[in-house]
Design an enzyme around this catalytic site. Structure first.
Site, mmCIF file in Angstrom:
data_model
loop_
_atom_site.group_PDB
_atom_site.id
_atom_site.type_symbol
_atom_site.label_atom_id
_atom_site.label_comp_id
_atom_site.label_asym_id
_atom_site.label_seq_id
_atom_site.Cartn_x
_atom_site.Cartn_y
_atom_site.Cartn_z
ATOM 1 N N MET A 1 -72.423 -113.413 56.005
ATOM 2 C CA MET A 1 -72.276 -114.718 55.377
ATOM 3 C C MET A 1 -71.193 -114.655 54.298
ATOM 4 O O MET A 1 -71.025 -113.655 53.637
ATOM 5 C CB MET A 1 -73.615 -115.130 54.750
ATOM 6 C CG MET A 1 -73.733 -116.614 54.647
ATOM 7 S SD MET A 1 -75.367 -117.332 54.506
ATOM 8 C CE MET A 1 -76.370 -116.216 53.614
ATOM 9 N N CYS A 2 -70.460 -115.729 54.146
ATOM 10 C CA CYS A 2 -69.485 -115.872 53.073
ATOM 11 C C CYS A 2 -69.411 -117.347 52.742
ATOM 12 O O CYS A 2 -69.919 -118.180 53.492
ATOM 13 C CB CYS A 2 -68.089 -115.417 53.509
ATOM 14 S SG CYS A 2 -67.905 -113.628 53.675
ATOM 15 N N GLY A 3 -68.774 -117.677 51.636
ATOM 16 C CA GLY A 3 -68.602 -119.075 51.259
ATOM 17 C C GLY A 3 -67.139 -119.459 51.281
ATOM 18 O O GLY A 3 -66.278 -118.702 50.823
ATOM 19 N N ARG A 32 -73.963 -117.460 49.096
ATOM 20 C CA ARG A 32 -73.485 -117.043 50.415
ATOM 21 C C ARG A 32 -72.604 -115.791 50.314
ATOM 22 O O ARG A 32 -72.300 -115.181 51.350
ATOM 23 C CB ARG A 32 -72.655 -118.154 51.076
ATOM 24 C CG ARG A 32 -73.419 -119.409 51.408
ATOM 25 C CD ARG A 32 -72.519 -120.380 52.151
ATOM 26 N NE ARG A 32 -72.063 -119.824 53.405
ATOM 27 C CZ ARG A 32 -72.690 -119.980 54.563
ATOM 28 N NH1 ARG A 32 -73.777 -120.704 54.647
ATOM 29 N NH2 ARG A 32 -72.206 -119.430 55.658
ATOM 30 N N ASN A 176 -64.758 -116.961 56.780
ATOM 31 C CA ASN A 176 -66.192 -116.695 56.934
ATOM 32 C C ASN A 176 -66.387 -116.311 58.395
ATOM 33 O O ASN A 176 -66.106 -117.125 59.268
ATOM 34 C CB ASN A 176 -66.982 -117.959 56.577
ATOM 35 C CG ASN A 176 -68.483 -117.826 56.819
ATOM 36 O OD1 ASN A 176 -69.187 -118.824 56.874
ATOM 37 N ND2 ASN A 176 -68.987 -116.625 56.960
#
Lengths: 298, 239
Positions: A1-3, A32, A176
């Site tokens: 997960m990333c933002g 995130r 992401n």
């Protein structure tokens, strides 16, 4: 997960609020990606002959004076260095290749994060809210910003592996997802003399797309080629000198939402990042579709 | 408003303002106190895209969420009738058992995923993987649905009033899909079949439940060809 975090202000009067409006998106997306964060901000354009370089040093209390003195001595030029802890923006009239090669040779601990006439980069490890404070993100001004909060999957948690990644001039990308064929892309580009700085999959995507634009593709054409050549999962947000571009892979399993008004285009991985924006509930809200191009021009 | 109505409002209605209290406080009330409280209606203000609003409600109550929901709104719902006056994020009404969820705006990915029962109504569009692995839920979408919708759907009905994206009903089991608009492509083992009187009646009933004005005869039926139900060694893994 990333933002994923993006903001482009259409209303020139809001350029002074760019950082202030963007920081809550970054902070909300911290859950995130709590490990590292970064952004690229596009400021007023330098004259044709000038360039600026964002530099990263290994320590917050790094002594920049020897670098500045040696740089001026070597290039015999007017150079300005604006320091913020372990980051500095060097402004001069020297071309990128010369600055990067000289810095790499004489100050191998320094990392040239970006080059261009408009782009400044800040990225570091730590909680995104702390990073926002560390570099005074609320005070940033400009036309558009491309930001990211990182939860690492493909490479270590270090400042140089935080996003955005850059290539060429005034070109950056945040991601992401995961690219499955970064080494294939990398081998292809290295044969053409393109140098990589990390083992990160996102760097391969960044250098591939920027290489296509240097080969004569428009940003839109480059992104279309990306759909064919980049294998994996991605939501990409790309910043150039005058554009913000958003794309998702065919499976679109990495989220994004866009809020557009007459004043701004705002992008976040999730709506909660946008909830604070003025007039957001009357904005045009939509999710980018898989393999569609969304490009906004400043 | 007479005094009786005022009295009724104070005992049977409750408001949670998520700008002042947390989603956890709301959900704790719904799980622990609702059954003995006499509350019949709850307004949720300032949802601002928060996740897991009104999940796992196990007692009859009407809930109005006044704004944009985040992920999993109404997930695992059993008895509540939930209305979102805005859009929702991923997994709205995921694993719903019964009751209803209505979204006035659009729904992001995996709407109604694995739902066992109840009704999910999305007045706008639904994104990718709508009704993925649905197990008995009825889903009615006023707009279009994205790619891979009803992937491995096992039971229940998915009614799509707009168009459907790629690979509709891929690896479908016994769920049935009704589509009013165009289908970009069918997934493996999904096939279009003639509408019967029972199908028309089913669509009419679901449209009435949703309050959509369409004519059931405009819909096509998509169901499983059941050719993937048994292993076929001659297929060489190509379907």
């Amino acid at each position: 997960m990333c933002g994923i975090v993006g903001l482009l202000v259409k209303n020139p009067a809001m350029r002074s609020q760019l950082g202030e409006l963007m920081v809550p998106i970054l902070e909300e997306m911290a859950s995130r990606g709590p490990e590292s964060a970064g952004l690229a901000v596009f400021t007023d354009r330098l004259p044709e002959t000038d360039r600026k370089y964002s530099l990263h040093a290994p320590a917050w209390d790094y002594d920049w004076a020897p670098f500045e003195a040696d740089f001026i001595k070597r290039f015999g030029t007017e150079a300005q260095l604006a320091v913020k802890g372990n980051h500095a923006v060097l402004t001069c009239d020297e071309p990128a290749d010369a600055v990067k090669a000289w810095t790499h040779q004489h100050y191998p601990g320094l990392h040239v994060l970006s080059a261009g006439r408009r782009i400044d980069i800040y990225k570091d490890t730590g909680h995104p809210a702390d990073i926002a404070k560390r570099y005074d993100f609320p005070k940033l001004t400009g036309t558009h910003v491309v930001g990211h909060t990182r939860m690492a999957t493909e490479s270590a948690v270090t400042p140089d592996r935080a996003h955005p990644f850059t290539a060429g001039e005034d070109f950056c990308l945040v991601h992401n997802g995961t690219i499955s064929n970064p080494f294939m892309i990398r081998r292809k580009l290295e044969h053409r003399g393109i140098r990589f700085e990390t083992d990160n999959d996102t760097e391969a995507a960044t250098r591939f797309l920027e290489w296509r634009t240097r080969e004569g593709d428009s940003l839109e054409q480059a992104l279309q080629k990306g759909f064919e050549e980049l294998d994996g999962f991605y939501t990409f947000l790309i910043g150039t000198e005058n554009k913000l571009a958003l794309v998702r892979d065919a499976f679109a399993c990495k989220p994004a939402i866009v809020a557009e008004t007459d004043d701004y285009v705002a992008i976040s991985s999730e709506f909660r990042g946008l909830a604070h924006l003025p007039g957001v509930n009357n904005a045009k809200l939509f999710e980018p579709m898989p393999e569609e191009l969304y490009v906004w021009t400043v | 408003m007479d005094s009786l109505t005022v009295e009724k409002r104070t005992t049977m209605d409750k408001t949670f303002d998520l700008a002042k209290s947390s989603v956890r406080e709301l959900n704790q009330f719904l799980h622990q106190d609702l059954a003995t409280s006499g509350v019949k209606h709850i307004d949720v203000l300032n949802p601002n895209g928060s996740h897991s609003i009104a999940v796992g409600v196990n007692h009859p109550v009407a809930i109005d969420i006044r704004g944009q929901g985040g992920y999993y709104v109404g997930g695992m719902n059993k008895f509540a009738d939930i209305t979102v006056h805005g859009n929702v994020g991923w997994g709205v009404a995921e694993n719903m058992m019964s009751g209803s969820v209505r979204v006035k705006g659009f729904a992001s990915e995996s709407a109604g995923a694995t739902g066992h029962g109840g009704t999910l109504i999305i007045e706008g569009d639904a994104s990718l993987r709508c009704g993925i692995s649905m197990k008995g839920i009825d889903i009615v979408v006023g707009g279009r649905v994205g790619n891979y919708s009803a992937f491995m759907a096992q039971a229940g009905r998915l009614v799509i009033c707009g168009d459907a994206g790629d690979a509709l009903g891929d690896s479908l089991y016994e769920a049935v899909i009704y589509v009013r608009g165009k289908i970009k492509s069918l997934g493996a083992d999904a096939q279009q079949e003639p509408m019967t009187a029972a199908d028309h009646a089913a669509v009419a009933e679901l449209l009435k439940r949703a309050g959509f004005p369409y004519d059931p005869t405009e819909f096509k039926r998509v169901a499983s060809a059941r050719s993937l139900y048994h292993w076929n060694a001659d297929a060489n893994q190509e379907y």
